[in-house]
Design a protein around this motif. Structure first.
Motif, PDB file in Angstrom:
ATOM      1  N   VAL A  16      40.588  57.043  44.831  1.00 52.27           N
ATOM      2  CA  VAL A  16      40.392  56.164  46.131  1.00 52.27           C
ATOM      3  C   VAL A  16      41.904  56.114  47.263  1.00 52.27           C
ATOM      4  O   VAL A  16      43.213  56.954  46.581  1.00 52.27           O
ATOM      5  N   GLU A  17      41.957  56.200  48.597  1.00 54.15           N
ATOM      6  CA  GLU A  17      43.349  56.665  48.967  1.00 54.15           C
ATOM      7  C   GLU A  17      43.946  54.801  49.537  1.00 54.15           C
ATOM      8  O   GLU A  17      43.059  53.764  49.781  1.00 54.15           O
ATOM      9  N   TYR A  18      44.970  55.146  49.568  1.00 55.37           N
ATOM     10  CA  TYR A  18      45.458  53.729  49.607  1.00 55.37           C
ATOM     11  C   TYR A  18      46.985  54.343  50.091  1.00 55.37           C
ATOM     12  O   TYR A  18      47.950  55.312  50.011  1.00 55.37           O
ATOM     13  N   LYS A  19      47.598  53.483  51.650  1.00 51.43           N
ATOM     14  CA  LYS A  19      48.766  53.422  51.732  1.00 51.43           C
ATOM     15  C   LYS A  19      49.998  52.272  50.786  1.00 51.43           C
ATOM     16  O   LYS A  19      49.783  51.157  50.950  1.00 51.43           O
ATOM     17  N   ASP A  70      53.629  46.968  49.148  1.00 53.82           N
ATOM     18  CA  ASP A  70      52.263  46.476  48.212  1.00 53.82           C
ATOM     19  C   ASP A  70      51.072  47.088  48.847  1.00 53.82           C
ATOM     20  O   ASP A  70      51.981  48.338  50.276  1.00 53.82           O
ATOM     21  N   MET A  71      49.911  47.679  48.523  1.00 51.59           N
ATOM     22  CA  MET A  71      49.320  48.745  48.815  1.00 51.59           C
ATOM     23  C   MET A  71      48.763  48.226  49.070  1.00 51.59           C
ATOM     24  O   MET A  71      47.817  47.289  48.899  1.00 51.59           O
ATOM     25  N   TYR A  72      47.943  48.881  50.490  1.00 52.40           N
ATOM     26  CA  TYR A  72      46.652  48.697  51.318  1.00 52.40           C
ATOM     27  C   TYR A  72      45.063  49.901  51.334  1.00 52.40           C
ATOM     28  O   TYR A  72      45.546  51.066  50.796  1.00 52.40           O
ATOM     29  N   LYS A 114      43.289  49.364  55.242  1.00 52.98           N
ATOM     30  CA  LYS A 114      44.099  47.956  55.855  1.00 52.98           C
ATOM     31  C   LYS A 114      43.934  47.015  54.942  1.00 52.98           C
ATOM     32  O   LYS A 114      44.528  45.580  55.240  1.00 52.98           O
ATOM     33  N   LYS A 115      43.319  46.993  54.062  1.00 46.75           N
ATOM     34  CA  LYS A 115      42.872  45.606  52.968  1.00 46.75           C
ATOM     35  C   LYS A 115      44.265  45.524  51.509  1.00 46.75           C
ATOM     36  O   LYS A 115      44.043  46.094  51.332  1.00 46.75           O
ATOM     37  N   LEU A 125      40.901  45.020  41.371  1.00 45.27           N
ATOM     38  CA  LEU A 125      40.164  45.790  40.602  1.00 45.27           C
ATOM     39  C   LEU A 125      38.696  46.394  41.485  1.00 45.27           C
ATOM     40  O   LEU A 125      37.727  46.973  42.126  1.00 45.27           O
ATOM     41  N   GLU A 126      38.540  44.730  42.157  1.00 36.32           N
ATOM     42  CA  GLU A 126      37.047  44.912  43.681  1.00 36.32           C
ATOM     43  C   GLU A 126      36.950  45.307  44.644  1.00 36.32           C
ATOM     44  O   GLU A 126      36.134  45.438  45.239  1.00 36.32           O
TER      45      GLU A 126
END
Lengths: 420, 545
Positions: free
Chosen positions: B487-490, B506-508, B511-512, B541-542
């Motif tokens: 997964v890619e996250y920001k 915080d990880m997104y 944008k979620k 994890l959901e």
């Protein structure tokens, strides 16, 4: 220049001449065909690269012409380096870049001194790369260190997880589909759909049940199911039962922490279509009971529950599956005893004989009551069973206090071997 | 359900003494109850809730005798015609009544104890701690004149059990132990239920009886009254009691209850008939039994029946309270047949097992994090607000709270995993570091859109804890973990007060919000008394697909 030495390739060129030098030597006797030169000169591409860079040769009509004949300084440099003479730094760097020369560090020399005719304690990358290990007398023996006890910490699954995973894998292997459900349930799904009367002690006195502080009660979106369950509780509806009597829909909306995983089976059955049959389902999840925590009781623990829905299933099939499941749990023998659960009839308890432990009650099972299945829209027989994982896990892990299932001791977790 | 102690010698005597200890214990479990333990002559039996008729030693020995074949089939119970009538006035708080007289009692100290014991057990079980029904047993010969049932005001007086002075009913509720325990059942009614004779109140159900009509070692005849909210349950309790007494060869005498407009004779020992199809029995059990065989099996369980062209008409003994459906009869066929005499079979059906997606993702995340040397821990899902918020420097937010917790330690359902891990660290301070641990499991979050106003959320959380634990190490671990999960996250600087400002993010994913990691603030380490830097992560994890 004691700090540099020729590489293997450098030594080869010192002996045979650098490729560009060899090319110039041929061209001294006049121009030559490109193809011809290529065949005569080893490493021709390297030779061409350097004579072009130094503008000593030109290529015209497929032939090579000498423009200028000079001594190749690099050749001299290789000779000087081998003799330990001082050399021009630019040329030296050029040769280092061409990997014909490499730096000898003082460390390596020191290393050589330190190792010669001695025992190697630690085998290092330098010793390997320089080959200096050959000059040592040998390797120090570690036998004296064999008894050292220094620990390293490995990442591991918690022992209880290993037990759960093993059982989970086995159920998947037997063709059961895994499902899950929420911890917070309505009394409707936890009790009413399981035909547990509203005046059951667990319900009226919050006896075993944790209730939720909430301004909101559960919504019941399935009006038809609500009506069927109500009618079944009150008078048996079309199930052939007498029912329990009065049923109050507002009680069914109370939110609680689920006391059993039966809600998961019931929710699953309510969505089951004919095309899904035959169907086998299991779920492993936490349930919650108001109790006093001690060496044999927890207030949240895991239950495994399974159902099988198919045509013409009967009591002997239930016993057949339970025997199979018993074997899967490493039982030497499996026995059954009559019992009572509000949602199954006939009901039974499962006893398994485990090596070195004797008989152990591992769960309950039965055929789902028509008062449970018919309102959920299931007309086929449903075999159901539940296995308490706690006591089985305790045996597998080798602990006698159920609280140790959730061990809070990192040392114990680190030292515990994996579960077979 | 109820755990009851029996004297093995007494039980054997009632069965007929022909039985060996070993045989007795085996038969008990074949009939249904569980043997919890045996100490000398005492056997502790755990009964199931469906068979209150087995609670009394009489009913228990009756079932064993039947199963053994010493007696067979339906036992007939009859009563003498009523000599007494009782006027029953309307008492809305406890409208239903059933009464009986028992004569020719062979009294003994053991029997007296026995009666008081079974009365209490039935009050608690079927009577649901006296709320639905309660039994009062009196010495008939101490009752003077006519008995009546009526609602009275709370300043009336009676002489309660074990007292020597008359007390006002309201004082019984306030001052006497039984009044405090059961007073809530009738407290709010204007008129409280009592039985009176010509000398005064003999019973104040469901609270207490009078000292005057107390049963003793000298008692020869009983007057029994059962009052409550549910007529059916009152009848069940009555029938269990009187059939037990009848088995002791005491005489049952009915009583005429005179209501305002009608009268009724209790007890009602009539037997119900239920129809059971032979085909259905065999279909459910997988057997091939004839009607005669089925009836014979049922006779060993105390029933009787006739075969009416494949339909069996089964007569249910009047003390059986658990028969709602023909399936309940079929279970008794199976019990008589013997569960271990069936031939277990695996049906020829084929299905393909399938795992839950979230379990697969959990497995992937677990494998990945174990690769970094993290030790898994598993904890209770229950927590408390102090651990979840206060000790983590978090402002209190919505959390699922338990209305009736057993302790303040476990009064809500966890919303975060990290507090549990912090607690674990605080308990392991004397063990070697680094302590790199993780937990994977469900938390519960409020969700108004959901049927149950909440939902489970699968999370993974972990910590690195040693003297050099720092943000960058965790950043790299999280990066590799998320890379393993594909997964890619920001990341964005976090305002989470659990972290040192500037060292938490915080990880997104798209944008979620999907998780967080950072260096735990030293104030929080002080709160938990952990004297070692901690850097943590927690991922939902959901959110990972």
């Amino acid at each position: 220049m004691e700090n540099y030495k020729l590489t293997n390739e450098g030594k080869k060129y010192l002996e045979n001449g650098l490729p560009e030098k060899n090319l110039l030597n041929i061209l001294k006797n006049g121009p030559i065909e490109f193809q011809n030169a290529k065949e005569k000169i080893e490493n021709f591409s390297i030779a061409i690269q350097w004579v072009k860079k130094k503008k000593l040769v030109e290529i015209k009509n497929g032939k090579l012409f000498l423009i200028k004949n000079i001594d190749i300084e690099e050749q001299k440099c290789l000779e000087d380096l081998e003799k330990g003479k001082h050399v021009n730094e630019d040329i030296l760097n050029n040769l280092i870049e061409r990997k014909l020369v490499e730096k000898i560090s003082h460390d390596v020399e020191k290393l050589e001194k330190s190792i010669t005719n001695k025992l190697i304690e630690n085998l290092t990358p330098d010793l390997i790369a320089t080959g200096l290990w050959k000059k040592a007398k040998g390797f120090a023996s570690y036998e004296k260190n064999f008894s050292s006890n220094k620990k390293i910490f490995q990442g591991k699954l918690q022992p209880y997880r290993q037990v759960i995973n093993n059982i989970r894998q086995k159920f998947l292997g037997l063709g059961f589909t895994e499902t899950s459900g929420p911890y917070i349930e309505s009394e409707f799904w936890n009790f009413d759909t399981s035909f547990i009367p509203q005046n059951h002690p667990a319900r009226i006195e919050m006896h075993d049940t944790f209730n939720i502080k909430s301004k909101n009660n559960a919504k019941n979106s399935n009006k038809m199911l609500l009506e069927r369950v109500k009618a079944t509780h009150e008078s048996g509806w079309i199930t052939g039962s007498k029912g329990w009597g009065k049923w109050n829909p507002s009680i069914s909306k109370n939110l609680i922490l689920r006391t059993q995983t039966t809600a998961v089976s019931n929710r699953t059955m309510s969505k089951l279509k004919n095309k899904d049959l035959p169907y086998k389902m299991f779920t492993i999840g936490r349930v919650f009971r108001k109790d006093v925590i001690d060496s044999s009781h927890l207030i949240d623990f895991d239950q495994l529950e399974f159902i099988i829905v198919a045509d013409d299933l009967n009591f002997e099939h239930l016993l057949g599956y339970l025997k199979e499941i018993g074997k899967m749990l490493d039982a030497e023998e499996v026995r059954f005893k009559p019992s009572f659960f509000p949602f199954t009839e006939p009901s039974l308890e499962i006893y398994v004989k485990i090596k070195n432990h004797g008989w152990l009650e591992v769960g309950g099972a039965g055929i789902m009551r028509p008062e449970v299945t018919i309102p959920l829209g299931i007309e086929k027989p449903v075999l159901a069973g539940g296995i308490g994982l706690g006591r089985l896990a305790m045996i597998k892990i080798g602990i006698s206090d159920v609280r140790d299932i959730y061990s809070e001791n990192i040392e114990w977790l680190r030292n515990k071997s994996l579960i077979k | 359900m109820p755990n009851i102690i029996y004297k093995k010698s007494e039980l054997k005597k009632m069965i007929g003494n022909k039985i060996s200890d070993k045989e007795l214990l085996e038969i008990i479990t074949l009939v249904k109850p569980n043997i919890e333990n045996i100490k000398e002559d005492n056997i502790l039996i755990e009964h199931t809730a469906d068979r209150p008729d087995l609670f009394g030693i009489e009913g228990f020995s009756r079932a064993i005798k039947n199963y053994l074949g010493y007696t067979k089939g339906l036992k007939k119970y009859s009563t003498r015609k009523p000599k007494f009538s009782i006027k029953i006035n309307k008492v809305p708080i406890r409208p239903y009544v059933s009464c009986v007289i028992i004569r020719n009692i062979k009294m003994s100290e053991d029997f007296l104890k026995n009666v008081i014991n079974i009365q209490e057990i039935l009050n608690n079980s079927l009577g649901r701690k006296r709320t639905i029904a309660a039994i009062g047993i009196h010495d008939l010969d101490k009752i003077i004149g006519k008995i009546s049932y009526a609602g009275v005001l709370r300043n009336e007086k009676m002489l309660p059990l074990e007292y020597s002075d008359e007390i006002e009913l309201k004082k019984i509720l306030n001052n006497i132990e039984k009044g405090k325990e059961f007073g809530k059942i009738i407290k709010n009614a204007k008129f409280w239920p009592v039985f009176k004779d010509e000398k005064g109140i003999i019973s104040f159900p469901p609270i207490i009886n009078s000292e005057r009509t107390k049963i003793t070692k000298e008692t020869k005849n009983f007057f029994i009254e059962i009052t409550g909210l549910n007529k059916k349950i009152i009848k069940q309790i009555m029938n269990i009691l009187v059939t037990n007494f009848s088995d002791r060869k005491f005489i049952l005498e009915s009583i005429k209850l005179k209501f305002e407009k009608k009268s009724e004779i209790t007890p009602d020992l009539s037997q119900e008939i239920i129809e059971v199809e032979i085909n259905n029995v065999n279909k459910i059990l997988g057997t091939n039994l004839s009607g005669k065989e089925i009836i014979n099996l049922l006779r060993r369980m105390g029933y009787d029946g006739i075969n009416n062209n494949g339909k069996l008409e089964i007569i249910i003994p009047c003390y059986r309270v658990d028969i709602l459906h023909p399936i309940d009869i079929i279970e008794d066929v199976a019990i008589a047949y013997g569960y271990n005499n069936f031939k277990p079979k695996i049906p020829n059906i084929s299905t393909i097992g399938n795992y839950l997606k979230i379990e697969k993702i959990s497995e992937m995340a677990t494998n990945s994090i174990i690769g970094f040397g993290f030790q898994e821990i598993i904890k209770s899902c229950l927590s408390n607000k102090k651990d979840q918020f206060e000790k983590m420097n978090l402002p209190e937010s919505n959390i699922i709270e338990i209305k009736n917790p057993i302790s303040s330690e476990y009064n809500c359902v966890r919303k975060y995993l990290i507090p549990g891990i912090m607690k674990f660290l605080s308990l392991n301070k004397h063990y070697e570091y680094p302590q790199n641990i993780f937990e994977i499991g469900d938390v519960v979050v409020e969700d108004k859109t959901n049927e149950n106003k909440s939902r489970n959320e699968r999370r993974i959380a972990g910590v690195i804890c040693y003297n050099k634990a720092g943000f960058m190490e965790m950043k790299n671990i999280v990066k590799s973990l998320m890379n393993s999960l594909d997964v890619e996250y920001k990341i964005k600087l976090s305002n989470n007060p659990s972290y040192i400002q500037g060292r938490g993010v915080d990880m997104y994913i798209d944008k979620k919000y999907c998780g967080t990691f950072g260096e735990i603030h030293p104030q929080i380490l002080n709160n938990w008394e952990i004297n070692m830097p901690v850097v943590s992560f927690e991922i939902i994890l959901e959110r990972i697909n």
